[in-house]
Design a protein around this motif. Structure first.
Motif, PDB file in Angstrom:
ATOM      1  N   LEU A  28       0.830  -1.196   0.000  1.00 21.34           N
ATOM      2  CA  LEU A  28       0.000   0.000   0.000  1.00 21.34           C
ATOM      3  C   LEU A  28       0.875   1.261   0.000  1.00 21.34           C
ATOM      4  O   LEU A  28       0.615   2.209  -0.743  1.00 21.34           O
ATOM      5  CB  LEU A  28      -0.904  -0.025   1.231  1.00 21.34           C
ATOM      6  CG  LEU A  28      -1.828   1.147   1.399  1.00 21.34           C
ATOM      7  CD1 LEU A  28      -3.266   0.662   1.288  1.00 21.34           C
ATOM      8  CD2 LEU A  28      -1.620   1.783   2.753  1.00 21.34           C
ATOM      9  N   LEU A  29       1.911   1.254   0.808  1.00 21.77           N
ATOM     10  CA  LEU A  29       2.831   2.385   0.885  1.00 21.77           C
ATOM     11  C   LEU A  29       3.565   2.578  -0.435  1.00 21.77           C
ATOM     12  O   LEU A  29       3.680   3.700  -0.947  1.00 21.77           O
ATOM     13  CB  LEU A  29       3.826   2.173   2.031  1.00 21.77           C
ATOM     14  CG  LEU A  29       4.966   3.174   2.168  1.00 21.77           C
ATOM     15  CD1 LEU A  29       4.438   4.591   2.292  1.00 21.77           C
ATOM     16  CD2 LEU A  29       5.839   2.815   3.355  1.00 21.77           C
ATOM     17  N   LEU A  30       4.063   1.504  -1.010  1.00 21.33           N
ATOM     18  CA  LEU A  30       4.767   1.607  -2.288  1.00 21.33           C
ATOM     19  C   LEU A  30       3.834   2.077  -3.401  1.00 21.33           C
ATOM     20  O   LEU A  30       4.241   2.844  -4.282  1.00 21.33           O
ATOM     21  CB  LEU A  30       5.419   0.276  -2.658  1.00 21.33           C
ATOM     22  CG  LEU A  30       6.691  -0.065  -1.881  1.00 21.33           C
ATOM     23  CD1 LEU A  30       7.153  -1.480  -2.209  1.00 21.33           C
ATOM     24  CD2 LEU A  30       7.792   0.929  -2.180  1.00 21.33           C
ATOM     25  N   ALA A  31       2.586   1.643  -3.365  1.00 25.22           N
ATOM     26  CA  ALA A  31       1.611   2.086  -4.368  1.00 25.22           C
ATOM     27  C   ALA A  31       1.359   3.590  -4.243  1.00 25.22           C
ATOM     28  O   ALA A  31       1.251   4.294  -5.256  1.00 25.22           O
ATOM     29  CB  ALA A  31       0.311   1.318  -4.216  1.00 25.22           C
ATOM     30  N   ALA A  32       1.274   4.090  -3.011  1.00 22.89           N
ATOM     31  CA  ALA A  32       1.082   5.527  -2.798  1.00 22.89           C
ATOM     32  C   ALA A  32       2.285   6.312  -3.316  1.00 22.89           C
ATOM     33  O   ALA A  32       2.128   7.381  -3.922  1.00 22.89           O
ATOM     34  CB  ALA A  32       0.850   5.812  -1.317  1.00 22.89           C
ATOM     35  N   CYS A  33       3.490   5.779  -3.105  1.00 19.12           N
ATOM     36  CA  CYS A  33       4.710   6.433  -3.601  1.00 19.12           C
ATOM     37  C   CYS A  33       4.715   6.453  -5.128  1.00 19.12           C
ATOM     38  O   CYS A  33       5.010   7.482  -5.749  1.00 19.12           O
ATOM     39  CB  CYS A  33       5.952   5.716  -3.087  1.00 19.12           C
ATOM     40  SG  CYS A  33       6.222   5.896  -1.321  1.00 19.12           S
ATOM     41  N   LYS A  34       4.399   5.324  -5.728  1.00 16.49           N
ATOM     42  CA  LYS A  34       4.378   5.224  -7.187  1.00 16.49           C
ATOM     43  C   LYS A  34       3.325   6.161  -7.772  1.00 16.49           C
ATOM     44  O   LYS A  34       3.563   6.814  -8.787  1.00 16.49           O
ATOM     45  CB  LYS A  34       4.097   3.771  -7.594  1.00 16.49           C
ATOM     46  CG  LYS A  34       4.222   3.535  -9.061  1.00 16.49           C
ATOM     47  CD  LYS A  34       5.654   3.684  -9.505  1.00 16.49           C
ATOM     48  CE  LYS A  34       5.812   3.278 -10.955  1.00 16.49           C
ATOM     49  NZ  LYS A  34       7.154   3.547 -11.438  1.00 16.49           N
ATOM     50  N   GLN A  35       2.174   6.237  -7.130  1.00 10.69           N
ATOM     51  CA  GLN A  35       1.111   7.125  -7.599  1.00 10.69           C
ATOM     52  C   GLN A  35       1.584   8.573  -7.608  1.00 10.69           C
ATOM     53  O   GLN A  35       1.345   9.312  -8.560  1.00 10.69           O
ATOM     54  CB  GLN A  35      -0.123   6.981  -6.701  1.00 10.69           C
ATOM     55  CG  GLN A  35      -1.307   7.807  -7.154  1.00 10.69           C
ATOM     56  CD  GLN A  35      -1.907   7.299  -8.440  1.00 10.69           C
ATOM     57  OE1 GLN A  35      -2.076   6.106  -8.610  1.00 10.69           O
ATOM     58  NE2 GLN A  35      -2.231   8.191  -9.347  1.00 10.69           N
TER      59      GLN A  35
END
Length: 148
Positions: A28-35
């Motif tokens: 979830l954290l990595l997805a937020a960073c990528k977004q």
């Protein structure tokens, strides 16, 4: 090693350990960073990653309060389990006394007096203390300093 690289390595170790709750939180954290990277066409540095972690922690705390009010203990437990995983990626936080001392210095530097200067002091405080202090604590300290 950058913070983002550390998070990626932690994701790999969570996969190896078959730690599903930790893995989902890190993803979830990595997805937020990528977004954020895709939306703004930038590469995140550590300060930006810390800001994203801060935002996710605030969301979790708000969700916990809402779910507790609704009596959804299953969701409260899930969100509560995600908090320590996210908090591990934050730098050491300042204590309330340290925050109050920094805010007092800022108020003196800016010559602020009274509640009307709250925005000016908060802007300077956010620039100086972002990532190292909880902004809710900073806001309370600013209110207290300007009330004197």
């Amino acid at each position: 090693m950058s913070l983002k690289d550390r998070i990626t390595e932690d994701m790999k170790s969570a996969m190896r350990a078959k730690d599903a709750p930790r893995l989902s939180t890190i993803r979830l954290l990595l997805a937020a960073c990528k977004q954020k990277e895709v939306d703004e066409r930038i590469v995140l540095d550590d300060a930006m990653v810390v800001a994203i972690v801060d935002k996710l922690i605030k969301q979790r705390k708000d969700s916990i309060a809402q779910f507790a009010a609704a009596g959804r203990t299953d969701l409260v437990d899930k969100e509560s389990a995600e908090l320590p995983v996210l908090e591990a990626y934050l730098p050491a936080r300042m204590s309330a006394e340290q925050v109050a001392a920094e805010v007092a210095k800022l108020v003196a530097e800016l010559g602020a007096s009274g509640p009307g200067d709250m925005g000016k002091v908060m802007g300077a405080a956010k620039a100086k203390l972002a990532g190292t202090a909880d902004m809710g604590t900073v806001s309370a300290a600013v209110k207290q300093a300007l009330a004197k």
